[in-house]
Write an enzyme that holds these catalytic residues in place. Structure first.
Site, PDB file in Angstrom:
ATOM      1  N   HIS A 147       1.503  -2.721   0.079  1.00  0.00           N
ATOM      2  CA  HIS A 147       0.081  -2.732   0.428  1.00  0.00           C
ATOM      3  C   HIS A 147      -0.661  -1.594  -0.266  1.00  0.00           C
ATOM      4  O   HIS A 147      -1.873  -1.488  -0.176  1.00  0.00           O
ATOM      5  CB  HIS A 147      -0.119  -2.645   1.950  1.00  0.00           C
ATOM      6  CG  HIS A 147       0.549  -1.460   2.578  1.00  0.00           C
ATOM      7  ND1 HIS A 147      -0.059  -0.236   2.675  1.00  0.00           N
ATOM      8  CD2 HIS A 147       1.784  -1.313   3.107  1.00  0.00           C
ATOM      9  CE1 HIS A 147       0.786   0.621   3.245  1.00  0.00           C
ATOM     10  NE2 HIS A 147       1.906  -0.006   3.517  1.00  0.00           N
ATOM     11  N   HIS A 197      -1.531   8.723  -1.195  1.00  0.00           N
ATOM     12  CA  HIS A 197      -1.755   7.320  -1.548  1.00  0.00           C
ATOM     13  C   HIS A 197      -3.257   7.071  -1.575  1.00  0.00           C
ATOM     14  O   HIS A 197      -4.048   7.965  -1.243  1.00  0.00           O
ATOM     15  CB  HIS A 197      -1.063   6.385  -0.543  1.00  0.00           C
ATOM     16  CG  HIS A 197      -1.587   6.534   0.850  1.00  0.00           C
ATOM     17  ND1 HIS A 197      -1.030   7.392   1.772  1.00  0.00           N
ATOM     18  CD2 HIS A 197      -2.644   5.967   1.486  1.00  0.00           C
ATOM     19  CE1 HIS A 197      -1.711   7.331   2.908  1.00  0.00           C
ATOM     20  NE2 HIS A 197      -2.703   6.478   2.756  1.00  0.00           N
ATOM     21  N   HIS A 208      -6.629   4.105  -0.980  1.00  0.00           N
ATOM     22  CA  HIS A 208      -7.160   2.844  -0.458  1.00  0.00           C
ATOM     23  C   HIS A 208      -8.296   2.424  -1.375  1.00  0.00           C
ATOM     24  O   HIS A 208      -9.056   3.273  -1.853  1.00  0.00           O
ATOM     25  CB  HIS A 208      -7.667   3.032   0.973  1.00  0.00           C
ATOM     26  CG  HIS A 208      -6.573   3.405   1.936  1.00  0.00           C
ATOM     27  ND1 HIS A 208      -5.896   2.478   2.693  1.00  0.00           N
ATOM     28  CD2 HIS A 208      -6.018   4.609   2.231  1.00  0.00           C
ATOM     29  CE1 HIS A 208      -4.967   3.094   3.419  1.00  0.00           C
ATOM     30  NE2 HIS A 208      -5.029   4.393   3.162  1.00  0.00           N
ATOM     31  N   HIS A 226      -5.684   9.775   0.298  1.00  0.00           N
ATOM     32  CA  HIS A 226      -5.118  10.388   1.505  1.00  0.00           C
ATOM     33  C   HIS A 226      -3.888  11.211   1.147  1.00  0.00           C
ATOM     34  O   HIS A 226      -2.940  10.689   0.549  1.00  0.00           O
ATOM     35  CB  HIS A 226      -4.710   9.312   2.527  1.00  0.00           C
ATOM     36  CG  HIS A 226      -5.865   8.636   3.177  1.00  0.00           C
ATOM     37  ND1 HIS A 226      -5.769   7.424   3.836  1.00  0.00           N
ATOM     38  CD2 HIS A 226      -7.169   9.013   3.279  1.00  0.00           C
ATOM     39  CE1 HIS A 226      -6.958   7.088   4.317  1.00  0.00           C
ATOM     40  NE2 HIS A 226      -7.823   8.033   3.990  1.00  0.00           N
ATOM     41  N   THR A 265      -4.141   4.819   9.679  1.00  0.00           N
ATOM     42  CA  THR A 265      -5.127   3.740   9.499  1.00  0.00           C
ATOM     43  C   THR A 265      -4.475   2.383   9.249  1.00  0.00           C
ATOM     44  O   THR A 265      -5.157   1.421   8.930  1.00  0.00           O
ATOM     45  CB  THR A 265      -6.112   4.065   8.356  1.00  0.00           C
ATOM     46  OG1 THR A 265      -5.383   4.156   7.125  1.00  0.00           O
ATOM     47  CG2 THR A 265      -6.872   5.355   8.623  1.00  0.00           C
ATOM     48  N   HIS A 266      -3.151   2.306   9.359  1.00  0.00           N
ATOM     49  CA  HIS A 266      -2.489   0.995   9.370  1.00  0.00           C
ATOM     50  C   HIS A 266      -1.298   1.081  10.319  1.00  0.00           C
ATOM     51  O   HIS A 266      -0.899   2.184  10.717  1.00  0.00           O
ATOM     52  CB  HIS A 266      -2.092   0.544   7.954  1.00  0.00           C
ATOM     53  CG  HIS A 266      -1.116   1.431   7.250  1.00  0.00           C
ATOM     54  ND1 HIS A 266       0.184   1.627   7.687  1.00  0.00           N
ATOM     55  CD2 HIS A 266      -1.228   2.179   6.127  1.00  0.00           C
ATOM     56  CE1 HIS A 266       0.814   2.441   6.859  1.00  0.00           C
ATOM     57  NE2 HIS A 266      -0.025   2.808   5.910  1.00  0.00           N
TER      58      HIS A 266
END
Length: 261
Positions: free
Chosen positions: A65, A95, A97, A120, A200-201
Site C-alpha cells: 500500500h 514512508h 502518502h 511520515h 493512519t491505517h
C-alpha cells in the site's frame, strides 16, 4: 502491518475499516484537519532535536500500500528529542502518502486545504519499550513527524528515494537502501503543530504523538507520478498501481492541537 482485509477504495476502503478495527471510530484518530485559528500556542514546546545517522538507513520495502525505508533501530544513532517529548525516540522507518491526482494525497489538512503528498517519519519510545512492536500499541509508544508536500519544483533531496523505487516495483520486494539522512527531507522552518492521535491505517492504534511541520516541502508532478507507478500486486500477478493511499481527516473530538509558534 499490511493485510488483505483493508485498502484505500471500495469495500476495503477507510470508511469500512471500523468493521474489523472498531478503534477506527475512536476518540483519538488521525489524520485531522488542523484549523489554525483553534490551535493553541504552547510556550513549553521546545525546538525539536533531530539527529539521524545516514549509516542507519538499511532497506527499502514495497509493503503493498506504500513503501517503507527502514532503519537499523537497535541503538540510538538516529533519534528525535525535544519538542513535546519526555524521552528520546528512535527512528524506525519513513514512508509517504499520495493521491491519484496532484491536488490530493496528504493525510493532514490545514484549514481545509489538502496537499499533494505527505512524508511520515516513524519513531518509537526506546527508553521505555524493548522493541517497535511493543511500543506500537502503547499511548506513549510512537512519535510520527509529518511533512506536507506541495506540488511545484522538483525536490532533489527526494531523488535517491525515487530512484530506488524501481528496485521494489512489486509487493514484498525489498532492496538495500543505505547511506541516507532523511533530515534532508525536512523543511528549514522549525515551527510545528503537535497533537495526540493514531496510526493512519490498520491497526489504527491510538499511540502516536504527531508532530506536523508548518512549512511544506516541494515535489514535482513528475516525482508524484513516480510514487503512483509503484505496484500493489506481487510479482507475476495482475498489475495494480498504488494510485492513492491516504485516509480522510477524522473528527478532533475535543482534542487540542498545540503550536510551537
Amino acid at each position: 502491518m499490511a493485510s488483505p482485509d483493508w485498502g484505500y477504495d471500495g469495500e476495503n476502503g477507510p470508511e469500512h475499516w471500523c468493521k474489523l478495527h472498531p478503534i477506527a471510530n475512536g476518540n483519538n484518530q488521525s489524520p485531522i484537519d488542523i484549523k489554525t485559528s483553534e490551535t493553541k500556542r504552547d510556550p513549553s514546546l521546545k525546538p525539536l532535536s533531530i539527529s539521524y545517522n545516514p549509516a542507519t538507513a538499511k532497506e527499502i520495502v514495497n509493503v503493498g500500500h506504500s513503501f517503507h525505508v527502514n532503519f537499523e533501530d537497535s541503538d540510538n544513532r538516529s533519534v528525535l528529542k525535544g519538542g513535546p517529548l519526555p524521552e528520546s525516540y528512535r527512528l524506525r522507518q519513513f514512508h509517504f502518502h499520495w493521491g491519484s491526482t496532484d491536488d490530493c494525497g496528504s493525510e493532514h489538512l490545514v484549514d481545509g486545504a489538502t496537499f499533494s503528498a505527505e512524508l511520515h517519519l516513524v519513531h518509537w519510545n526506546s527508553a521505555k519499550y524493548p522493541s517497535f512492536a511493543d511500543a506500537a500499541s502503547q499511548a506513549d509508544g510512537l512519535v510520527v513527524v509529518g511533512v506536507l508536500m506541495k506540488v511545484g519544483q522538483a525536490n532533489p533531496n527526494l531523488q535517491k528515494v525515487l530512484d530506488a523505487l524501481k528496485t521494489v516495483k512489486t509487493k514484498n520486494k525489498k532492496a538495500p537502501f543505505t547511506n541516507f539522512d532523511p533530515s534532508v527531507l525536512l523543511p528549514s522552518c522549525p515551527d510545528y503543530w503537535a497533537y495526540f492521535g493514531s496510526l493512519t491505517h490498520p491497526p489504527l492504534h491510538e499511540s502516536v504523538t504527531w508532530i506536523i511541520f508548518k512549512e511544506t516541502i516541494s515535489v514535482s508532478a513528475e516525482q508524484l507520478a513516480q510514487f503512483r507507478s509503484l505496484l500493489a500486486n506481487a510479482e507475476g500477478d495482475k498489475e495494480v498501481c498504488i494510485k492513492q493511499n491516504y485516509r480522510p481527516p477524522q473528527p478532533l473530538k475535543g482534542r487540542t492541537v498545540k503550536a510551537s509558534f
